[in-house]
Design an enzyme around this catalytic site. Structure first.
Site, PDB file in Angstrom:
ATOM      1  N   TYR A   1       0.757  -1.033   0.041  1.00  0.00           N
ATOM      2  CA  TYR A   1       0.083  -0.064  -0.026  1.00  0.00           C
ATOM      3  C   TYR A   1       0.923   1.238   0.014  1.00  0.00           C
ATOM      4  O   TYR A   1       0.659   2.333  -0.866  1.00  0.00           O
ATOM      5  CB  TYR A   1      -1.091  -0.053   1.272  1.00  0.00           C
ATOM      6  CG  TYR A   1      -1.779   1.386   1.468  1.00  0.00           C
ATOM      7  CD1 TYR A   1      -2.639   1.742   0.682  1.00  0.00           C
ATOM      8  CD2 TYR A   1      -1.464   2.297   2.437  1.00  0.00           C
ATOM      9  CE1 TYR A   1      -3.452   2.858   0.732  1.00  0.00           C
ATOM     10  CE2 TYR A   1      -1.945   3.469   2.535  1.00  0.00           C
ATOM     11  CZ  TYR A   1      -3.123   3.696   1.565  1.00  0.00           C
ATOM     12  OH  TYR A   1      -3.751   4.872   1.869  1.00  0.00           O
TER      13      TYR A   1
ATOM     14  N   GLU B   1     -11.082   4.910   5.163  1.00  0.00           N
ATOM     15  CA  GLU B   1     -10.491   5.913   6.447  1.00  0.00           C
ATOM     16  C   GLU B   1     -11.499   6.221   7.487  1.00  0.00           C
ATOM     17  O   GLU B   1     -11.150   6.225   8.453  1.00  0.00           O
ATOM     18  CB  GLU B   1      -9.993   7.310   5.521  1.00  0.00           C
ATOM     19  CG  GLU B   1      -8.921   6.925   4.727  1.00  0.00           C
ATOM     20  CD  GLU B   1      -7.459   6.802   5.416  1.00  0.00           C
ATOM     21  OE1 GLU B   1      -7.419   6.671   6.774  1.00  0.00           O
ATOM     22  OE2 GLU B   1      -6.441   6.560   4.658  1.00  0.00           O
TER      23      GLU B   1
ATOM     24  N   TRP C   1      -4.512   1.312  10.752  1.00  0.00           N
ATOM     25  CA  TRP C   1      -4.841   1.083   9.169  1.00  0.00           C
ATOM     26  C   TRP C   1      -4.519  -0.362   8.836  1.00  0.00           C
ATOM     27  O   TRP C   1      -5.009  -0.538   7.985  1.00  0.00           O
ATOM     28  CB  TRP C   1      -3.729   2.139   8.350  1.00  0.00           C
ATOM     29  CG  TRP C   1      -3.940   2.023   7.129  1.00  0.00           C
ATOM     30  CD1 TRP C   1      -3.071   1.747   6.233  1.00  0.00           C
ATOM     31  CD2 TRP C   1      -5.058   2.464   6.282  1.00  0.00           C
ATOM     32  NE1 TRP C   1      -3.404   1.863   4.824  1.00  0.00           N
ATOM     33  CE2 TRP C   1      -4.844   2.186   5.140  1.00  0.00           C
ATOM     34  CE3 TRP C   1      -6.493   2.809   6.640  1.00  0.00           C
ATOM     35  CZ2 TRP C   1      -5.730   2.290   3.755  1.00  0.00           C
ATOM     36  CZ3 TRP C   1      -7.401   3.054   5.523  1.00  0.00           C
ATOM     37  CH2 TRP C   1      -7.121   2.823   4.194  1.00  0.00           C
TER      38      TRP C   1
END
Length: 189
Positions: free
Chosen positions: A16, A38, A46
């Site tokens: 990512y 998000e 995350w």
């Protein structure tokens, strides 16, 4: 390759970081996906969200905006039963709420991307950061965007979430100076 410290040793986090984080995007579907993810992250790491990303894509029809806008309460209830997603009903409902708000923005601005990128005059904000600790949680820009999104009915769009979102879609480049991705997909020297 040297990376920002937050990417750690997790291969999915590294992928990512290397391929998506801070890469400018004008794709409304991808932008909506990142806004949804998000928002799901609020209060979590995350890494947790990233490892649930594929389940989210299945549950929310690859983040097809019109389809998400039409999700029924029953469908959202079924999604909540999915062990692969974060089972917080407010976060799940925000996908539908935000999809509806995105459709309204598309009517007004043509695309969600045009609305968002208008905040930076269609130019990536490139910051100079020595370490991950130098990256702020929010900025004046994320506060202004957050305020307008909330006014337009968006949920889970506080200034901290929005700053992470702006990084995710490349509106902001916060790769640290020593990171090998700092100049990738950017005109940074």
């Amino acid at each position: 390759m040297k990376r920002c410290q937050w990417a750690g040793e997790d291969p999915l986090m590294q992928q990512y970081h290397d391929r998506e984080w801070c890469v400018p995007s004008g794709d409304d579907r991808y932008i909506f996906e990142m806004l949804s993810l998000e928002g799901a992250q609020a209060g979590l790491s995350w890494r947790v969200v990233l490892h649930k990303r594929e389940a989210y894509r299945v549950a929310f029809h690859d983040f097809d905006i019109p389809r998400c806008a039409k999700l029924t309460d029953e469908e959202l209830g079924d999604i909540k039963m999915d062990q692969g997603v974060i089972r917080h009903m407010g976060k799940l409902e925000s996908v539908r709420t935000n999809a509806r708000a995105v459709l309204e923005i598309q009517k007004e601005f043509g695309t969600f991307a045009d609305y968002l990128w208008g905040y930076t005059d269609y130019t990536q904000v490139v910051n100079r950061r020595k370490t991950d600790a130098d990256i702020p949680a929010s900025t004046g820009l994320s506060e202004r965007l957050s305020k307008d999104l909330k006014k337009r009915g968006f949920k889970f769009t506080g200034p901290v979430i929005i700053y992470s979102f702006m990084q995710a879609i490349g509106m902001v480049n916060d790769h640290v100076d020593a990171c090998g991705c700092r100049t990738k997909n950017s005109n940074v020297n």
